[in-house]
Design a protein around this motif. Structure first.
Motif, PDB file in Angstrom:
ATOM      1  N   PRO A 100       0.800  -1.236   0.000  1.00 34.85           N
ATOM      2  CA  PRO A 100       0.000   0.000   0.000  1.00 34.85           C
ATOM      3  C   PRO A 100       0.829   1.281   0.000  1.00 34.85           C
ATOM      4  N   LEU A 101       2.151   1.178   0.131  1.00 33.80           N
ATOM      5  CA  LEU A 101       2.983   2.363   0.312  1.00 33.80           C
ATOM      6  C   LEU A 101       3.368   2.979  -1.028  1.00 33.80           C
ATOM      7  N   GLU A 102       3.307   4.301  -1.085  1.00 34.11           N
ATOM      8  CA  GLU A 102       3.645   5.019  -2.309  1.00 34.11           C
ATOM      9  C   GLU A 102       4.811   5.978  -2.111  1.00 34.11           C
ATOM     10  N   ASP A 103       4.967   6.522  -0.910  1.00 33.60           N
ATOM     11  CA  ASP A 103       5.991   7.536  -0.663  1.00 33.60           C
ATOM     12  C   ASP A 103       7.321   6.907  -0.269  1.00 33.60           C
ATOM     13  N   LEU A 104       8.348   7.751  -0.235  1.00 33.21           N
ATOM     14  CA  LEU A 104       9.625   7.372   0.348  1.00 33.21           C
ATOM     15  C   LEU A 104       9.612   7.749   1.828  1.00 33.21           C
ATOM     16  N   PHE A 105      10.297   6.956   2.642  1.00 30.94           N
ATOM     17  CA  PHE A 105      10.272   7.168   4.083  1.00 30.94           C
ATOM     18  C   PHE A 105      11.688   7.327   4.628  1.00 30.94           C
ATOM     19  N   ASP A 106      11.760   7.996   5.776  1.00 31.58           N
ATOM     20  CA  ASP A 106      13.034   8.107   6.483  1.00 31.58           C
ATOM     21  C   ASP A 106      13.353   6.819   7.233  1.00 31.58           C
ATOM     22  N   LEU A 107      12.304   6.098   7.602  1.00 29.76           N
ATOM     23  CA  LEU A 107      12.497   4.861   8.353  1.00 29.76           C
ATOM     24  C   LEU A 107      11.280   3.967   8.167  1.00 29.76           C
ATOM     25  N   VAL A 108      11.545   2.682   7.982  1.00 31.82           N
ATOM     26  CA  VAL A 108      10.500   1.662   8.000  1.00 31.82           C
ATOM     27  C   VAL A 108      10.783   0.760   9.198  1.00 31.82           C
ATOM     28  N   LEU A 133      12.776  -3.468  -0.006  1.00 32.49           N
ATOM     29  CA  LEU A 133      13.133  -2.210   0.657  1.00 32.49           C
ATOM     30  C   LEU A 133      13.656  -1.148  -0.302  1.00 32.49           C
ATOM     31  N   ALA A 134      14.457  -1.545  -1.283  1.00 35.99           N
ATOM     32  CA  ALA A 134      15.027  -0.568  -2.220  1.00 35.99           C
ATOM     33  C   ALA A 134      13.908   0.216  -2.903  1.00 35.99           C
ATOM     34  N   GLY A 135      14.049   1.530  -2.921  1.00 34.45           N
ATOM     35  CA  GLY A 135      13.029   2.375  -3.517  1.00 34.45           C
ATOM     36  C   GLY A 135      11.907   2.746  -2.576  1.00 34.45           C
ATOM     37  N   ARG A 136      11.992   2.286  -1.326  1.00 33.73           N
ATOM     38  CA  ARG A 136      10.961   2.612  -0.331  1.00 33.73           C
ATOM     39  C   ARG A 136      11.448   3.616   0.702  1.00 33.73           C
ATOM     40  N   VAL A 137      12.775   3.787   0.806  1.00 34.67           N
ATOM     41  CA  VAL A 137      13.335   4.717   1.783  1.00 34.67           C
ATOM     42  C   VAL A 137      14.271   5.700   1.077  1.00 34.67           C
ATOM     43  N   HIS A 138      14.432   6.872   1.690  1.00 38.75           N
ATOM     44  CA  HIS A 138      15.394   7.850   1.184  1.00 38.75           C
ATOM     45  C   HIS A 138      16.810   7.283   1.281  1.00 38.75           C
ATOM     46  N   ASP A 139      17.750   7.946   0.624  1.00 39.27           N
ATOM     47  CA  ASP A 139      19.139   7.479   0.659  1.00 39.27           C
ATOM     48  C   ASP A 139      19.669   7.390   2.083  1.00 39.27           C
ATOM     49  N   HIS A 140      19.196   8.288   2.950  1.00 40.91           N
ATOM     50  CA  HIS A 140      19.649   8.273   4.341  1.00 40.91           C
ATOM     51  C   HIS A 140      18.779   7.355   5.202  1.00 40.91           C
ATOM     52  N   LEU A 163      17.703  -5.268  14.298  1.00 44.18           N
ATOM     53  CA  LEU A 163      18.661  -4.993  13.229  1.00 44.18           C
ATOM     54  C   LEU A 163      18.255  -3.703  12.524  1.00 44.18           C
ATOM     55  N   TYR A 164      19.270  -2.949  12.095  1.00 41.41           N
ATOM     56  CA  TYR A 164      19.034  -1.737  11.312  1.00 41.41           C
ATOM     57  C   TYR A 164      19.768  -1.878   9.993  1.00 41.41           C
ATOM     58  N   LEU A 165      19.009  -1.864   8.896  1.00 50.08           N
ATOM     59  CA  LEU A 165      19.551  -1.971   7.543  1.00 50.08           C
ATOM     60  C   LEU A 165      19.567  -0.581   6.925  1.00 50.08           C
ATOM     61  N   HIS A 166      20.715  -0.167   6.395  1.00 50.01           N
ATOM     62  CA  HIS A 166      20.821   1.190   5.862  1.00 50.01           C
ATOM     63  C   HIS A 166      21.981   1.272   4.873  1.00 50.01           C
ATOM     64  N   SER A 167      22.105   2.406   4.208  1.00 55.37           N
ATOM     65  CA  SER A 167      23.247   2.739   3.342  1.00 55.37           C
ATOM     66  C   SER A 167      23.548   1.636   2.341  1.00 55.37           C
ATOM     67  N   ARG A 168      22.598   1.405   1.449  1.00 53.49           N
ATOM     68  CA  ARG A 168      22.785   0.360   0.434  1.00 53.49           C
ATOM     69  C   ARG A 168      23.868   0.778  -0.551  1.00 53.49           C
ATOM     70  N   SER A 169      24.803  -0.121  -0.809  1.00 52.11           N
ATOM     71  CA  SER A 169      25.884   0.172  -1.751  1.00 52.11           C
ATOM     72  C   SER A 169      25.410  -0.058  -3.177  1.00 52.11           C
TER      73      SER A 169
END
Length: 281
Positions: free
Chosen positions: A174-182, A228-235, A274-280
């Motif tokens: 259901p999600l359309e926007d980008l988020f700072d955190l999921v 997850l890719a494309g669902r959160v901002h770069d940060h 766990l915290y997943l972030h900063s995708r290379s």
């Protein structure tokens, strides 16, 4: 006419499976008397009306049969806030407060953060975040319509309807926007796991407990990590709770998708989040 001390003693006698039968008894008596369970009055001995005593004994029997205390009270405290709880939602656990602590740290320097929770349940996690951060806005996704109804009542109770959108759906669909955190605490119990307490299996929603996707406890994590890719901002990133012994396997799944991973332990020194972030690239 029974006294309060007699009723609490009855709880201690009857609730042989409880870790804290005296505390259970005080919670139940406080609920019926409509006072706080920490009220000093409950440590005194006083006469209890017959109708209250009879209702206490009925609740005591249900508690003795394994029904969660939260269901008997109709609400449960999480991160210092009371949330309505019914058999359609998972009772918030104290170890899950680690997610809220960590999320608040992650979002500390971000103004007006956007947060999504997958599997919102009672609203305890994202609701607590919104209470602690009045500038936060977000979306809660829930696959169970009855659970979503409970979440909406809790949003109204805490005056969060304008800041939290609650939608029926599965995972990221259901999600359309980008988020700072999921944030997510997905079902991670393997069906048939003998470690699952019988009282939990009997009284809490299976859809919130068991992994019926892959059956190995990791099915929901695979879907969340792959989507997850494309669902959160770069940060941004994904904050997860997991079961005992699962953190390393989930971390490996994340690294295969090129996410950096941090792991934190709960108060029992069990790797729990766990915290997943900063995708290379």
């Amino acid at each position: 006419m029974a006294t309060s001390r007699q009723l609490i003693q009855q709880a201690i006698t009857d609730l042989t499976e409880s870790d804290a039968p005296d505390l259970d008894g005080r919670w139940l008596l406080a609920h019926l008397l409509q006072i706080d369970h920490r009220d000093p009055k409950l440590r005194q001995d006083f006469q209890v009306e017959e109708s209250v005593a009879n209702n206490f004994l009925k609740l005591l029997k249900r508690r003795g049969n394994g029904e969660p205390l939260a269901h008997l009270l109709g609400e449960w405290e999480f991160y210092g806030h009371a949330f309505e709880v019914t058999p359609t939602v998972l009772v918030p656990r104290p170890e899950t407060e680690l997610l809220v602590d960590w999320a608040l740290q992650i979002l500390k320097s971000r103004r007006q953060p956007r947060v999504a929770e997958i599997g919102v349940g009672s609203l305890a996690v994202i609701g607590s975040l919104a209470i602690e951060r009045p500038d936060l806005r977000g979306v809660g996704v829930e696959i169970c319509a009855d659970a979503l109804t409970v979440a909406k009542r809790n949003a109204a109770k805490h005056h969060l309807e304008e800041r939290l959108q609650l939608v029926l759906g599965s995972h990221f669909d259901p999600l359309e926007d980008l988020f700072d955190l999921v944030v997510a605490n997905p079902p991670y119990v393997i069906p048939g796991d003998p470690q699952l307490q019988s009282s939990v299996a009997a009284h809490e929603p299976e859809v919130a407990l068991l992994d019926h996707i892959d059956g190995d406890g990791l099915g929901h994590y695979r879907l969340l990590i792959e989507g997850l890719a494309g669902r959160v901002h770069d940060h941004g990133g994904l904050l997860l709770e997991c079961g005992q012994g699962q953190a390393d396997s989930i971390a490996e799944l994340a690294r295969q998708q090129r996410w950096q991973v941090e792991i934190r332990q709960d108060l029992a020194s069990i790797p729990r989040a766990l915290y997943l972030h900063s995708r290379s690239s």
